[in-house]
Design an enzyme around this catalytic site. Structure first.
Site, PDB file in Angstrom:
ATOM      1  N   GLY A  13     -28.596 -23.815  11.430  1.00  0.00           N
ATOM      2  CA  GLY A  13     -29.055 -24.410  12.680  1.00  0.00           C
ATOM      3  C   GLY A  13     -30.054 -23.570  13.442  1.00  0.00           C
ATOM      4  O   GLY A  13     -30.452 -23.923  14.543  1.00  0.00           O
ATOM      5  N   GLU A 233      -2.463 -17.972  31.452  1.00  0.00           N
ATOM      6  CA  GLU A 233      -3.917 -18.073  31.670  1.00  0.00           C
ATOM      7  C   GLU A 233      -4.349 -17.263  32.884  1.00  0.00           C
ATOM      8  O   GLU A 233      -5.420 -16.649  32.887  1.00  0.00           O
ATOM      9  CB  GLU A 233      -4.349 -19.534  31.827  1.00  0.00           C
TER      10      GLU A 233
HETATM   11 ZN    ZN Z   1      -3.690 -16.162  25.753  1.00  0.00          ZN
END
Ligand code: ZN
Length: 451
Positions: A13, A233
């Site tokens: 690409g 997170e």
């Molecule tokens: Zn993680």
């Protein structure tokens, strides 16, 4: 002396075919193009005769350029692969190409350009002097190059006023021309779905999210799993905000995507071509942040941190084994480098002693242990911010950069207003000493699965 053969190599690409075509166009000469993969399934003898015809035609129309795409399809090291059926044809075709090139007196005015994504599998016979002895890396475009590519592909796309192509270019490091075209298509599709008459910034943001993070998946998590994911997170994200020099946190989400239950996405302000030791340690600290947050909040960790551990270990291993960042190992390269470096410096495949390998393992463990301790300590000190960020995630599921920093009570990093001034001819940068990006891909996806 004019070269007979030029080998273009680089990831898929990156526009190797376009580059070859552009060379022919610029030189205003005929362009003959074949893909080597066509020969693989041909009847024995046909490939060789096609090659003969091709060279004959090119010589007749000289000066001319012959382009052979996917050279690795026939140009692999002989005897490798283990299949014997198609091998004959492949070998005959390859031999015919070599014979033709060896037969050049140098006055024919024919140049052969070949392209491959996999230079490391090529038969060394192809790379001998007088054959493909000029090698050109076609690297993924830099920021200025991406901006130019985006401009080309959006020429016929109606863009809303709030779309800033320079910003998009700055948040898409590592993407090649084909990826950027795909991004624009996705954004345009999204705009059509939403009934927009122009493609807006939001359409681009959503398209990028879908491409980088994966499409959202409809699964219902238990309240406990959601909370744990939010803390996990938040651990990544908070350390990404606190570690000095870390890439800004662009997005944190606890919407399940693909195999992942949550994602923290960081990307640099500008392209990075080298990495300092403290930056790399910061990356390891961040990668281990999810696990550290779980340990801090729940007193135990889950199986979800597998890919985090892999990433942390990979970075630490390269610091020790390739980049000379361990005093015990010293400034030696004990791990093989990326494929193209092996091509340029054959024999550097680094057979190291068992003792050295043990030492590498020890050093990798030491670095990751130190980083984990640091992650845990930082999160303990910043516990309130961790709670606040996790709370905001539970409420909103996805936080963009400004909201994430606000929820954590940390000032957002200054964004460079103007991207670096594009340098002339930056469309095809050649950067021989890139600390290769695969080791430092920032999107972290957190998988959680049973044993
Ligand atoms: Zn993680």
């Amino acid at each position: 002396m004019i070269p007979k053969g030029v080998l273009l190599y680089g990831p898929p690409g990156t526009g190797k075919t376009m580059l070859a075509r552009a060379v022919a166009g610029e030189a205003d000469v005929p362009f003959f193009s074949i893909s080597a993969s066509e020969f693989v399934e041909m009847i024995v003898g046909v490939g060789a005769s096609r090659v003969r015809d091709l060279f004959e035609q090119a010589k007749k129309d000289a000066p001319a350029i012959i382009f052979i795409d996917e050279l690795d399809a026939i140009g692999r090291v002989r005897g490798a692969g283990g299949f014997s059926g198609g091998n004959d044809e492949r070998e005959q075709t390859l031999n015919q190409i070599l014979t033709e090139m060896d037969g050049f007196a140098g006055t024919e005015g024919v140049i052969v350009i070949a392209a491959t994504n996999r230079p490391e599998v090529l038969d060394p016979a192809l790379l001998r002097p007088g054959r493909f002895d000029r090698r050109v890396t076609v690297a993924p475009p830099d920021q200025a190059g991406r901006l130019k590519i985006l401009k080309v592909h959006t020429r016929s796309v109606p863009l809303a006023d709030d779309v800033n192509l320079a910003t998009i270019a700055s948040t898409t490091p590592g993407m090649v021309g084909a990826d950027l075209r795909n991004l624009i298509n996705e954004a345009a599709l999204g705009a059509a779905r939403r009934g927009h008459i122009e493609v807006t910034r939001e359409d681009f943001t959503d398209a990028l999210e879908k491409i980088v993070l994966g499409a959202a998946r409809r699964i219902v998590l238990s309240a406990e799993d959601r909370r744990r994911t939010a803390y996990h997170e938040s651990g990544h994200a908070l350390l990404g905000m606190l570690e000095p020099g870390a890439d800004p946190v662009r997005k944190v989400s606890i919407i399940p995507r693909g195999q992942a239950l949550g994602v923290t996405f960081q990307s640099p302000e500008a392209d990075r071509y080298g990495y300092g030791q403290s930056y790399l340690r910061g990356r390891i600290v961040g990668a281990l942040g999810g696990q550290a947050a779980e340990e801090l909040i729940y007193g135990e960790i889950t199986t979800g941190a597998e890919s985090d551990l892999e990433q942390a270990t990979r970075i630490a291993r390269q610091m020790v084994g390739r980049w000379g960042m361990s005093e015990k190992i010293g400034r030696v390269s004990v791990l093989p480098g990326p494929a193209d470096q092996r091509l340029l410096f054959p024999g550097m495949d680094g057979a190291s002693s068992e003792h050295t390998r043990e030492l590498v393992d020890q050093e990798v463990k030491r670095i990751t242990d130190e980083c984990y301790t640091r992650a845990l300590k930082t999160l303990r000190v910043h516990r309130e911010q961790l709670d606040s960020l996790a709370g905001a995630l539970l409420e909103h599921e996805t936080l963009d950069e400004p909201d994430a920093y606000q929820a954590a009570g940390i000032p957002q990093p200054q964004r460079a207003e103007q991207p670096p001034i594009p340098t002339a001819g930056a469309a095809v940068p050649s950067l021989p000493h890139i600390a290769e990006p695969d080791s430092v891909n920032s999107a972290r996806s957190d998988q959680r699965h049973g044993l």
